[in-house]
Design an enzyme around this catalytic site. Sequence first.
Site, PDB file in Angstrom:
ATOM      1  CG  ASP A   1      -9.416  -5.178  -0.081  1.00 58.14           C
ATOM      2  OD1 ASP A   1      -8.334  -4.992  -0.124  1.00 58.14           O
ATOM      3  OD2 ASP A   1     -10.310  -4.417   0.203  1.00 58.14           O
TER       4      ASP A   1
ATOM      5  CD  GLU B   1      -5.668  -6.113   3.662  1.00 62.14           C
ATOM      6  OE1 GLU B   1      -4.844  -5.404   3.731  1.00 62.14           O
ATOM      7  OE2 GLU B   1      -6.745  -6.173   3.449  1.00 62.14           O
TER       8      GLU B   1
HETATM    9  C1  ARE Z   1      -9.132   6.299  -0.332  1.00 60.48           C
HETATM   10  C2  ARE Z   1      -8.860   7.508   0.523  1.00 60.48           C
HETATM   11  C3  ARE Z   1      -9.477   7.696   1.798  1.00 60.48           C
HETATM   12  C4  ARE Z   1     -11.292   7.777   1.591  1.00 60.48           C
HETATM   13  C5  ARE Z   1     -11.566   6.533   0.873  1.00 60.48           C
HETATM   14  C6  ARE Z   1     -12.876   6.546   0.593  1.00 60.48           C
HETATM   15  O1  ARE Z   1      -7.490   7.188   0.529  1.00 60.48           O
HETATM   16  O2  ARE Z   1      -9.207   8.898   2.479  1.00 60.48           O
HETATM   17  O3  ARE Z   1     -11.742   7.845   2.783  1.00 60.48           O
HETATM   18  O4  ARE Z   1     -10.847   6.347  -0.223  1.00 60.48           O
HETATM   19  O5  ARE Z   1     -13.471   7.284  -0.174  1.00 60.48           O
HETATM   20  C7  ARE Z   1      -7.016   1.576  -0.454  1.00 60.48           C
HETATM   21  C8  ARE Z   1      -6.002   2.917  -0.024  1.00 60.48           C
HETATM   22  C9  ARE Z   1      -6.995   3.661   0.768  1.00 60.48           C
HETATM   23  C10 ARE Z   1      -8.253   4.122  -0.253  1.00 60.48           C
HETATM   24  C11 ARE Z   1      -9.139   2.813  -0.344  1.00 60.48           C
HETATM   25  C12 ARE Z   1     -10.117   3.082  -1.318  1.00 60.48           C
HETATM   26  O6  ARE Z   1      -5.100   2.309   0.818  1.00 60.48           O
HETATM   27  O7  ARE Z   1      -6.589   4.926   0.982  1.00 60.48           O
HETATM   28  O8  ARE Z   1      -9.060   5.056   0.489  1.00 60.48           O
HETATM   29  O9  ARE Z   1      -8.109   1.798  -1.190  1.00 60.48           O
HETATM   30  O10 ARE Z   1     -10.025   3.551  -2.345  1.00 60.48           O
HETATM   31  C13 ARE Z   1      -6.781  -1.381   7.223  1.00 60.48           C
HETATM   32  C14 ARE Z   1      -7.397  -2.624   6.685  1.00 60.48           C
HETATM   33  C15 ARE Z   1      -6.876  -3.080   5.589  1.00 60.48           C
HETATM   34  C16 ARE Z   1      -6.665  -2.234   4.285  1.00 60.48           C
HETATM   35  C17 ARE Z   1      -5.637  -1.034   4.950  1.00 60.48           C
HETATM   36  C18 ARE Z   1      -5.374   0.005   3.919  1.00 60.48           C
HETATM   37  O11 ARE Z   1      -7.496  -3.605   7.777  1.00 60.48           O
HETATM   38  O12 ARE Z   1      -7.773  -4.252   4.922  1.00 60.48           O
HETATM   39  O13 ARE Z   1      -6.467  -0.658   6.165  1.00 60.48           O
HETATM   40  N1  ARE Z   1      -6.015  -2.784   3.071  1.00 60.48           N
HETATM   41  C19 ARE Z   1      -6.908  -3.071   1.936  1.00 60.48           C
HETATM   42  C20 ARE Z   1      -6.361  -2.875   0.697  1.00 60.48           C
HETATM   43  C21 ARE Z   1      -5.893  -1.392   0.521  1.00 60.48           C
HETATM   44  C22 ARE Z   1      -7.363  -0.731   0.388  1.00 60.48           C
HETATM   45  C23 ARE Z   1      -8.514  -1.410   1.093  1.00 60.48           C
HETATM   46  C24 ARE Z   1      -8.102  -2.433   1.822  1.00 60.48           C
HETATM   47  C25 ARE Z   1      -9.930  -0.937   0.950  1.00 60.48           C
HETATM   48  O14 ARE Z   1      -4.945  -3.553   0.776  1.00 60.48           O
HETATM   49  O15 ARE Z   1      -5.143  -0.848  -0.794  1.00 60.48           O
HETATM   50  O16 ARE Z   1      -7.323   0.833   0.432  1.00 60.48           O
HETATM   51  O17 ARE Z   1     -10.349  -1.550  -0.093  1.00 60.48           O
HETATM   52  C26 ARE Z   1      -3.533  -1.166  11.478  1.00 60.48           C
HETATM   53  C27 ARE Z   1      -4.834  -2.312  11.448  1.00 60.48           C
HETATM   54  C28 ARE Z   1      -4.857  -2.667   9.968  1.00 60.48           C
HETATM   55  C29 ARE Z   1      -5.349  -1.486   9.117  1.00 60.48           C
HETATM   56  C30 ARE Z   1      -4.125  -0.340   9.303  1.00 60.48           C
HETATM   57  C31 ARE Z   1      -4.581   0.837   8.500  1.00 60.48           C
HETATM   58  O18 ARE Z   1      -2.209  -1.811  10.975  1.00 60.48           O
HETATM   59  O19 ARE Z   1      -3.942  -3.433  12.201  1.00 60.48           O
HETATM   60  O20 ARE Z   1      -5.943  -3.541   9.994  1.00 60.48           O
HETATM   61  O21 ARE Z   1      -5.610  -1.838   7.739  1.00 60.48           O
HETATM   62  O22 ARE Z   1      -3.915  -0.039  10.724  1.00 60.48           O
HETATM   63  O23 ARE Z   1      -3.455   1.534   8.147  1.00 60.48           O
END
Ligand code: ARE
Length: 534
Positions: A164, A190
């Site tokens: 992740d 990812e």
């Molecule tokens: C939650 C709350 C937030 C709060 C946070 C901390 O929503 O408001 O600040 O908690 O308290 C998932 C959810 C998040 C959640 C998080 C933790 O989607 O909303 O936050 O869990 O509970 C980037 C990253 C990529 C990431 C995406 C979401 O590069 O790695 O953002 N994806 C993975 C998972 C997610 C997960 C996380 C990572 C965290 O698949 O499910 O988040 O572990 C462009 C860029 C991308 C970027 C994207 C953002 O496209 O190129 O790199 O992705 O914008 O939208």
Amino acid sequence: MARECVDVLGPAGYGAVQVSPPHDSMSKGGSVWWDVYQPARYTLTSKFGDENAFKNMIDACHGAGVKVHVDAVVNHMTGQGSTSYGGYSFSKYNYPGLYSSWDFRNSPSCVIDDEDYKKNGWRVQNCELVSLADLDTGSGYVRDRIAGWLNRLTALGVDGFRIDAAKHIHPDDLAAIKAKLTGSPYLHLEVIYGEGEAVQPSQYTGIGDVHEFVFGRKMKEQFTGQIKWLRTFGESWGLSVPADRAVTFVDNHDTERKDASKNDATLNYKYGDTYKLANVFMLAWPYGTPRVYSGFTWSDKEAGPPSANGGFVTDTDCGNGRWTCFHRQMAGMAGFHKAVAGTSVADWYDNDDNVIAFSRGNKGWVAINNGSGSVTRTFTTGLPAGTYANVAGSGSVTVGSGGTASVTVPAKSAVAVHVGGGPTPTPTATPSPTVSPGRVAASFNANATTYWGQNVFVVGDAAELGSWNPANAVALSAADYPVWKATVNLPAGRTISYKYIKKNPDGSVTWESDPDRSFTTPATGTVTRTDTWR
Ligand code: ARE
Ligand code: CA
């Protein structure tokens, strides 16, 4: 998951299943799905179950020939909360017995801004992703803790990891962690491609396979447009990593929730047949390692999966509408993907619009109709003569000696056939009009739930029922699904033993449980057996 590996994933030919993050996470009591992406400690006490359940799941999946991959969240810990599902107390930057404030890059603490992605790769890897406490993955202590956690999972039998937020871990740090891993688990990272961004997927291909986010975006573009263009689909389409390093998918748990208007949005289960057809294409076209996504249904995009008692996820029920169980709809295509491995595309056909067809060597052939009208024509399939089951829907295709077949592909549907999926004998659904003396027409009506690509047969001790040999079993017709039917002429006044069997897309056979069923045919007339699969 254990049940599904045995009943569906293994028989269908799926190679592996990726499960949600199994670590003990921050708890929002079941109100959201994303609390599992905030690790609190590295124990198997999560909202999905405990270590025993996890180990049983791995053993069951391995027994069914399915590998298990874990979603590994190792870039960060929590951003909020104070209690985990396993009842452990923590605060951001402070995880008793595991990490303290100095294990994080929090002085001064910074949070990744949208513009950092383009302008500042250092901040993408060292600041906090959505305010999640960013681990100092440059530190030996932190690397040891992360590797220790992954190695414990490997020791339990885990075969691979989705890393992740890999984009937020410097490739050198990830390589150093990888060097501490026992065995050689399959790593897929990812790293989301963004045009002009400072951190690119290509920087990670030396460490593992990379999730190809461009794939899903292209699938949405094509399947909501005209699929004839897919003829040239491949790296030249601006994909971010080469095919042999790419994990492809139509959607994942993040992209299915994006607003449709966003350019990084994908198709999702709500698109119905269009979504299905994009997945059929993914499993039929040679590009990357395909991953089918199966989740729960939602209207509120924050909502968590079905749960009870404070957020503990309840067993999946594919019949209650709360889960998509989409992997079942793609079960036949998983068998197709496996059967055509290593072959190339030939016999391309398109109607200059939304109908395409192609073969995969002499192993498989598929037609996809993404248009609004049914199409009937004679296709070149490249397959040996025979009758093959449609593993992307129902019915069968009969290929003649020249490799051609006349096929009807209804609007918004697909026909996929492959060698080894078992030619389905033409169902003997209609009794012969004259029953010879000494014989009676026996109708078998079996209520049996199946997934795409599975077919139900009856087999028994009479020669007419194949003498217990599944290869000679009588096919039942699915015209009145879920009741499968066939009528067979059997000797009169004889006690017959029989059972129903399911033939799976990979050619394997699933038998009903014991004991054998039995009945005695009457001296004259007809007899009907009404049964429910067991
Ligand atoms: C939650 C709350 C937030 C709060 C946070 C901390 O929503 O408001 O600040 O908690 O308290 C998932 C959810 C998040 C959640 C998080 C933790 O989607 O909303 O936050 O869990 O509970 C980037 C990253 C990529 C990431 C995406 C979401 O590069 O790695 O953002 N994806 C993975 C998972 C997610 C997960 C996380 C990572 C965290 O698949 O499910 O988040 O572990 C462009 C860029 C991308 C970027 C994207 C953002 O496209 O190129 O790199 O992705 O914008 O939208
Ligand atoms: Ca980081």
